[in-house]
Design a protein around this motif. Structure first.
Motif, PDB file in Angstrom:
ATOM      1  N   GLU A   1     -34.977  12.822 -17.066  1.00 25.29           N
ATOM      2  CA  GLU A   1     -34.387  13.960 -17.755  1.00 25.29           C
ATOM      3  C   GLU A   1     -34.069  13.557 -19.190  1.00 25.29           C
ATOM      4  OE1 GLU A   1     -30.489  16.878 -17.506  1.00 25.29           O
ATOM      5  OE2 GLU A   1     -31.196  15.887 -15.684  1.00 25.29           O
TER       6      GLU A   1
ATOM      7  N   TRP B   1     -39.606  10.896 -12.374  1.00 24.64           N
ATOM      8  CA  TRP B   1     -39.081  11.970 -13.204  1.00 24.64           C
ATOM      9  C   TRP B   1     -37.959  11.410 -14.059  1.00 24.64           C
ATOM     10  CZ3 TRP B   1     -40.489  12.213  -8.215  1.00 24.64           C
ATOM     11  CH2 TRP B   1     -41.481  13.132  -7.876  1.00 24.64           C
TER      12      TRP B   1
ATOM     13  N   LYS C   1     -32.627  15.391 -22.658  1.00 22.89           N
ATOM     14  CA  LYS C   1     -32.024  16.580 -23.273  1.00 22.89           C
ATOM     15  C   LYS C   1     -32.129  17.799 -22.365  1.00 22.89           C
ATOM     16  CE  LYS C   1     -32.655  14.965 -27.974  1.00 22.89           C
ATOM     17  NZ  LYS C   1     -33.253  15.174 -29.271  1.00 22.89           N
ATOM     18  N   ASN C   2     -31.684  17.633 -21.135  1.00 21.50           N
ATOM     19  CA  ASN C   2     -31.635  18.710 -20.136  1.00 21.50           C
ATOM     20  C   ASN C   2     -32.999  19.258 -19.733  1.00 21.50           C
ATOM     21  OD1 ASN C   2     -28.810  18.613 -19.953  1.00 21.50           O
ATOM     22  ND2 ASN C   2     -28.620  19.938 -21.749  1.00 21.50           N
ATOM     23  N   SER C   3     -34.060  18.506 -19.977  1.00 22.46           N
ATOM     24  CA  SER C   3     -35.399  18.918 -19.565  1.00 22.46           C
ATOM     25  C   SER C   3     -36.010  17.800 -18.721  1.00 22.46           C
ATOM     26  CB  SER C   3     -36.266  19.180 -20.804  1.00 22.46           C
ATOM     27  OG  SER C   3     -37.547  19.571 -20.415  1.00 22.46           O
ATOM     28  N   VAL C   4     -36.493  18.149 -17.529  1.00 14.46           N
ATOM     29  CA  VAL C   4     -37.063  17.167 -16.620  1.00 14.46           C
ATOM     30  C   VAL C   4     -38.554  16.997 -16.919  1.00 14.46           C
ATOM     31  CG1 VAL C   4     -37.513  16.589 -14.207  1.00 14.46           C
ATOM     32  CG2 VAL C   4     -35.367  17.716 -14.841  1.00 14.46           C
ATOM     33  N   HIS C   5     -38.974  15.735 -17.028  1.00 18.68           N
ATOM     34  CA  HIS C   5     -40.368  15.405 -17.329  1.00 18.68           C
ATOM     35  C   HIS C   5     -40.928  14.517 -16.226  1.00 18.68           C
ATOM     36  CE1 HIS C   5     -39.978  16.780 -21.549  1.00 18.68           C
ATOM     37  NE2 HIS C   5     -38.726  16.378 -21.392  1.00 18.68           N
TER      38      HIS C   5
END
Length: 162
Positions: A118, A116, A120-124
């Protein structure tokens, strides 16, 4: 813990002690601890012991822990893979092949590796070899840079399982 602090001992506490013993290389003590626990060891306990055995290359106790895990969680691919890797590193090819065949016979599939990141404050989530993710190029560029930095400070990558 119970007497001094009034805490009820939970499986997580036992797993922590198991992990501490294993990380310190006291694999035999970890096994003894498991066998003397006041509760029935669960999969988390056996998995922790197996992991320690993998790190410290303790085949005997690793097989012992894996047998319990295979009984408790016969569909969890991690146990088969961990045991197979232990056998491979030890050059026990017949045992490795038996574990892989057992896994196949039981219809257990290995889950692909996943990480995982992160952005820009989004977890991928990124799977091993995944180039489908819309940010794959940027992710792999970042990882390449991170690997280069690690090598510069002395990290040496190993391809061995153990």
């Amino acid at each position: 813990m119970s007497k001094e602090y009034g805490l009820v001992t939970k499986p997580e506490h036992y797993a922590c002690v198991e992990d501490l013993l294993g990380r310190a290389g006291f694999v035999s003590s970890a096994r003894e601890f498991t066998e003397k626990m006041l509760i029935e060891p669960d999969a988390m306990i056996w998995r922790t012991l197996l992991s320690s055995c993998s790190v410290h290359k303790n085949m005997e106790i690793g097989e012992f822990a894996a047998n319990y895990l295979l009984e408790l969680e016969p569909d969890d691919s991690a146990t088969y893979v961990n045991l197979s890797n232990m056998y491979s590193v030890a050059g026990k090819w017949d045992s490795r092949d038996q574990i892989r065949q057992l896994m196949k016979n039981r219809g257990v599939k290995k889950e692909p590796g996943q990480s995982w990141i992160e952005v820009k404050n989004s977890v991928h989530a990124v799977f091993v070899g995944d180039r489908i993710h819309p940010l794959a190029d940027r992710i792999y560029e970042f990882l390449e840079n991170l690997n280069e930095r690690a090598v510069r400070i002395g990290y040496v990558q190993t391809t061995k399982s153990l």
